[in-house]
Design an enzyme around this catalytic site. Sequence first.
Site, PDB file in Angstrom:
ATOM      1  N   ASP A 237      -4.424  16.307  15.958  1.00 41.12           N
ATOM      2  CA  ASP A 237      -4.823  15.264  15.256  1.00 41.12           C
ATOM      3  C   ASP A 237      -5.717  14.345  16.159  1.00 41.12           C
ATOM      4  O   ASP A 237      -5.229  14.260  17.393  1.00 41.12           O
ATOM      5  CB  ASP A 237      -3.402  14.495  14.877  1.00 41.12           C
ATOM      6  CG  ASP A 237      -3.964  13.417  13.622  1.00 41.12           C
ATOM      7  OD1 ASP A 237      -4.831  12.351  14.045  1.00 41.12           O
ATOM      8  OD2 ASP A 237      -3.169  13.232  12.738  1.00 41.12           O
TER       9      ASP A 237
ATOM     10  N   SER B 128      -7.044  16.545  -4.226  1.00 45.35           N
ATOM     11  CA  SER B 128      -6.705  15.427  -4.806  1.00 45.35           C
ATOM     12  C   SER B 128      -6.973  15.450  -6.362  1.00 45.35           C
ATOM     13  O   SER B 128      -7.940  16.460  -6.727  1.00 45.35           O
ATOM     14  CB  SER B 128      -7.531  14.176  -4.594  1.00 45.35           C
ATOM     15  OG  SER B 128      -7.777  13.175  -5.053  1.00 45.35           O
TER      16      SER B 128
ATOM     17  N   TYR C 193     -15.947  10.480  -1.115  1.00 39.02           N
ATOM     18  CA  TYR C 193     -14.718  11.044  -0.735  1.00 39.02           C
ATOM     19  C   TYR C 193     -14.264  12.220  -1.411  1.00 39.02           C
ATOM     20  O   TYR C 193     -13.932  13.311  -1.384  1.00 39.02           O
ATOM     21  CB  TYR C 193     -13.623   9.852  -0.742  1.00 39.02           C
ATOM     22  CG  TYR C 193     -12.455  10.335  -0.468  1.00 39.02           C
ATOM     23  CD1 TYR C 193     -11.690  11.016   0.507  1.00 39.02           C
ATOM     24  CD2 TYR C 193     -11.398  10.372  -1.554  1.00 39.02           C
ATOM     25  CE1 TYR C 193     -10.401  11.555   0.769  1.00 39.02           C
ATOM     26  CE2 TYR C 193     -10.143  10.966  -1.664  1.00 39.02           C
ATOM     27  CZ  TYR C 193      -9.637  11.525  -0.672  1.00 39.02           C
ATOM     28  OH  TYR C 193      -8.394  12.064  -0.678  1.00 39.02           O
TER      29      TYR C 193
ATOM     30  N   LYS D 196     -13.689  16.439  -1.363  1.00 38.99           N
ATOM     31  CA  LYS D 196     -12.641  17.082  -1.632  1.00 38.99           C
ATOM     32  C   LYS D 196     -12.997  18.372  -2.894  1.00 38.99           C
ATOM     33  O   LYS D 196     -12.485  19.657  -2.700  1.00 38.99           O
ATOM     34  CB  LYS D 196     -11.400  16.446  -2.366  1.00 38.99           C
ATOM     35  CG  LYS D 196     -10.852  15.294  -1.633  1.00 38.99           C
ATOM     36  CD  LYS D 196     -10.107  16.145  -0.550  1.00 38.99           C
ATOM     37  CE  LYS D 196      -9.458  15.225   0.555  1.00 38.99           C
ATOM     38  NZ  LYS D 196      -8.731  15.782   1.761  1.00 38.99           N
TER      39      LYS D 196
ATOM     40  N   TYR E 250      -3.071  16.392  -5.011  1.00 37.20           N
ATOM     41  CA  TYR E 250      -2.175  15.429  -5.185  1.00 37.20           C
ATOM     42  C   TYR E 250      -2.602  14.264  -6.344  1.00 37.20           C
ATOM     43  O   TYR E 250      -3.726  14.060  -6.127  1.00 37.20           O
ATOM     44  CB  TYR E 250      -2.064  14.556  -3.879  1.00 37.20           C
ATOM     45  CG  TYR E 250      -2.069  15.351  -2.520  1.00 37.20           C
ATOM     46  CD1 TYR E 250      -1.432  16.613  -2.324  1.00 37.20           C
ATOM     47  CD2 TYR E 250      -2.258  14.684  -1.170  1.00 37.20           C
ATOM     48  CE1 TYR E 250      -1.520  17.410  -1.324  1.00 37.20           C
ATOM     49  CE2 TYR E 250      -2.062  15.346  -0.122  1.00 37.20           C
ATOM     50  CZ  TYR E 250      -1.779  16.789  -0.163  1.00 37.20           C
ATOM     51  OH  TYR E 250      -1.762  17.274   0.771  1.00 37.20           O
ATOM     52  N   PHE E 251      -1.546  13.813  -6.976  1.00 40.15           N
ATOM     53  CA  PHE E 251      -1.743  12.387  -7.747  1.00 40.15           C
ATOM     54  C   PHE E 251      -1.423  11.383  -6.826  1.00 40.15           C
ATOM     55  O   PHE E 251      -2.204  11.130  -5.712  1.00 40.15           O
ATOM     56  CB  PHE E 251      -1.000  12.495  -8.764  1.00 40.15           C
ATOM     57  CG  PHE E 251      -1.679  13.615  -9.855  1.00 40.15           C
ATOM     58  CD1 PHE E 251      -1.952  14.902  -9.753  1.00 40.15           C
ATOM     59  CD2 PHE E 251      -2.360  13.140 -10.909  1.00 40.15           C
ATOM     60  CE1 PHE E 251      -2.340  15.891 -10.337  1.00 40.15           C
ATOM     61  CE2 PHE E 251      -2.967  13.807 -11.855  1.00 40.15           C
ATOM     62  CZ  PHE E 251      -3.205  15.237 -11.770  1.00 40.15           C
TER      63      PHE E 251
HETATM   64  P1  NAD Z   1      -4.021   9.726   6.779  1.00 42.98           P
HETATM   65  O1  NAD Z   1      -5.120   9.066   7.166  1.00 42.98           O
HETATM   66  O2  NAD Z   1      -2.712   8.976   7.121  1.00 42.98           O
HETATM   67  O3  NAD Z   1      -3.845  11.314   7.582  1.00 42.98           O
HETATM   68  C1  NAD Z   1      -5.154  11.816   7.975  1.00 42.98           C
HETATM   69  C2  NAD Z   1      -4.859  12.130   9.366  1.00 42.98           C
HETATM   70  O4  NAD Z   1      -6.116  13.085   9.954  1.00 42.98           O
HETATM   71  C3  NAD Z   1      -4.690  10.989  10.281  1.00 42.98           C
HETATM   72  O5  NAD Z   1      -3.832  10.918  11.409  1.00 42.98           O
HETATM   73  C4  NAD Z   1      -6.199  10.958  11.169  1.00 42.98           C
HETATM   74  O6  NAD Z   1      -6.190  10.647  12.391  1.00 42.98           O
HETATM   75  C5  NAD Z   1      -6.553  12.368  11.221  1.00 42.98           C
HETATM   76  N1  NAD Z   1      -7.882  12.744  11.218  1.00 42.98           N
HETATM   77  C6  NAD Z   1      -8.914  12.470  10.683  1.00 42.98           C
HETATM   78  N2  NAD Z   1     -10.138  13.010  11.021  1.00 42.98           N
HETATM   79  C7  NAD Z   1      -9.830  13.757  11.760  1.00 42.98           C
HETATM   80  C8  NAD Z   1     -10.485  15.132  12.498  1.00 42.98           C
HETATM   81  N3  NAD Z   1     -11.876  15.071  12.502  1.00 42.98           N
HETATM   82  N4  NAD Z   1      -9.827  15.808  13.490  1.00 42.98           N
HETATM   83  C9  NAD Z   1      -8.518  15.730  13.508  1.00 42.98           C
HETATM   84  N5  NAD Z   1      -7.888  14.635  12.975  1.00 42.98           N
HETATM   85  C10 NAD Z   1      -8.440  13.733  12.137  1.00 42.98           C
HETATM   86  O7  NAD Z   1      -4.089  10.145   5.405  1.00 42.98           O
HETATM   87  P2  NAD Z   1      -2.952  11.010   4.376  1.00 42.98           P
HETATM   88  O8  NAD Z   1      -2.653   9.699   3.255  1.00 42.98           O
HETATM   89  O9  NAD Z   1      -1.721  11.481   5.077  1.00 42.98           O
HETATM   90  O10 NAD Z   1      -3.798  11.991   3.881  1.00 42.98           O
HETATM   91  C11 NAD Z   1      -3.987  13.078   4.381  1.00 42.98           C
HETATM   92  C12 NAD Z   1      -4.712  14.306   3.429  1.00 42.98           C
HETATM   93  O11 NAD Z   1      -4.403  14.223   2.160  1.00 42.98           O
HETATM   94  C13 NAD Z   1      -6.240  13.673   3.630  1.00 42.98           C
HETATM   95  O12 NAD Z   1      -7.082  14.948   3.587  1.00 42.98           O
HETATM   96  C14 NAD Z   1      -6.347  13.145   2.177  1.00 42.98           C
HETATM   97  O13 NAD Z   1      -7.750  12.850   1.817  1.00 42.98           O
HETATM   98  C15 NAD Z   1      -5.486  13.726   1.376  1.00 42.98           C
HETATM   99  N6  NAD Z   1      -5.026  12.959  -0.028  1.00 42.98           N
HETATM  100  C16 NAD Z   1      -4.667  11.861   0.322  1.00 42.98           C
HETATM  101  C17 NAD Z   1      -3.996  10.900  -0.698  1.00 42.98           C
HETATM  102  C18 NAD Z   1      -3.420   9.544  -0.738  1.00 42.98           C
HETATM  103  O14 NAD Z   1      -3.390   8.761  -1.604  1.00 42.98           O
HETATM  104  N7  NAD Z   1      -2.769   9.295   0.391  1.00 42.98           N
HETATM  105  C19 NAD Z   1      -4.379  11.454  -2.067  1.00 42.98           C
HETATM  106  C20 NAD Z   1      -4.888  12.905  -2.241  1.00 42.98           C
HETATM  107  C21 NAD Z   1      -5.186  13.495  -1.044  1.00 42.98           C
END
Ligand code: NAD
Length: 339
Positions: A32, A125, A150, A154, A178-179
């Site tokens: 990360d 998503s 965004y 995806k 994910y929802f």
């Molecule tokens: P988050 O931002 O808390 O976690 C993403 C992590 O990726 C962070 O820790 C960030 O520091 C790290 N990161 C970003 N760019 C990076 C890179 N280039 N290299 C290494 N690390 C990197 O988000 P989340 O809510 O935990 O979401 C996780 C995944 O699920 C994402 O791909 C997001 O698009 C997807 N998602 C989230 C949701 C939601 O509502 N939270 C819904 C659908 C899909």
Amino acid sequence: MANILVTGGAGYIGSHTCLELLEAGHDVVVLDNLSNSSEESLKRVQELTGKSLKFIQGDIRDPHDLDQAFATHKIDAVIHFAGLKAVGESQKIPLSYFDHNIAGSIQLTQAMERAGVFNLVFSSSATVYDEANISPLDETMPTGMPSNNYGYTKLIVEQLLQKLAIADPRWSIALLRYFNPVGAHKSGRIGEDPQGIPNNLMPYVTQVAVGRREKLSIYGDDYDTIDGTGVRDYIHVVDLANAHLCALNNRLNAKGCRAWNIGTGNGCSVLEVKNTFEKVNGVAVAYEIAPRRSGDVATSFANNARAVTELGWTAKYTLEDMLADSWNWQKQNPTGYQS
Ligand code: NAD
Ligand code: UDP
């Protein structure tokens, strides 16, 4: 037991998934760049489980970081969370979104190929579905053209991974759609910690409740829904985390690329969420009705039958659990991991 590389493992969903992986006896390596998270989440995951994980501060866009991770650790499979996720921001800086989410995923799969690792679970998503589909959404329904950059990333990554698995039968890929993930671990030690003003409903609600924001704006009360406000399928983050373990098990014994919806199958309106939050937690949430937010649909919820039958996964937590756990986290950590 397997050795799992978790990209983006310090983030909201990633940290909960690392916890469940460790509890299940897997070894975990997190990569990360901490651009939207803090190492504190991983410290707490280790405290809660009494187990240790390996942390690499690195970027999925950097082949060096990736090769080093695979060379140092004998990885069996990858869960890929890393990426940018703010819808509004993706409209302002699309190239960053294309770079982190699309180019980053390509770099990751190239490094996996070099390392001979072909099992991948990808965070997709529900936003990939065509808006014309009527909920409950199932995986046979057509994907569309997401209204924001965004969502577009995806969709593109899903398509790239599908084509990759068709071209090269060594790959085994799960696309988890994910929802709406909400909630937090029961302990209240890990949870969602968005930077700046939250885009999503749940962190906004908890930040109003804890006094960090004045009031919630409910975006539209004139949709064709039970009370006019938008309907979504909220899923407890621990249930979501467990879906990744089920998907890993499925993929360790299968080839190809397949998508699964991860939602409860229940639609809840914004007002239902707000009112239930107040009732369950005994705390008021001030609100106003604001205009509709551009790009929002009235209703989106899952048909989760494919995940239930094929992955053996079920959602165990109720909306009340989700709202109690979100509040427990926010109350204990009013300013997130900075507390
Ligand atoms: P988050 O931002 O808390 O976690 C993403 C992590 O990726 C962070 O820790 C960030 O520091 C790290 N990161 C970003 N760019 C990076 C890179 N280039 N290299 C290494 N690390 C990197 O988000 P989340 O809510 O935990 O979401 C996780 C995944 O699920 C994402 O791909 C997001 O698009 C997807 N998602 C989230 C949701 C939601 O509502 N939270 C819904 C659908 C899909
Ligand atoms: N929402 C809202 N106020 C907010 C944030 C969200 O009314 O401050 C509504 C939004 O219009 C949608 C629902 O809450 O109907 C869930 O929105 P969120 O951004 O959390 O997730 P989305 O489904 O849009 O990805």
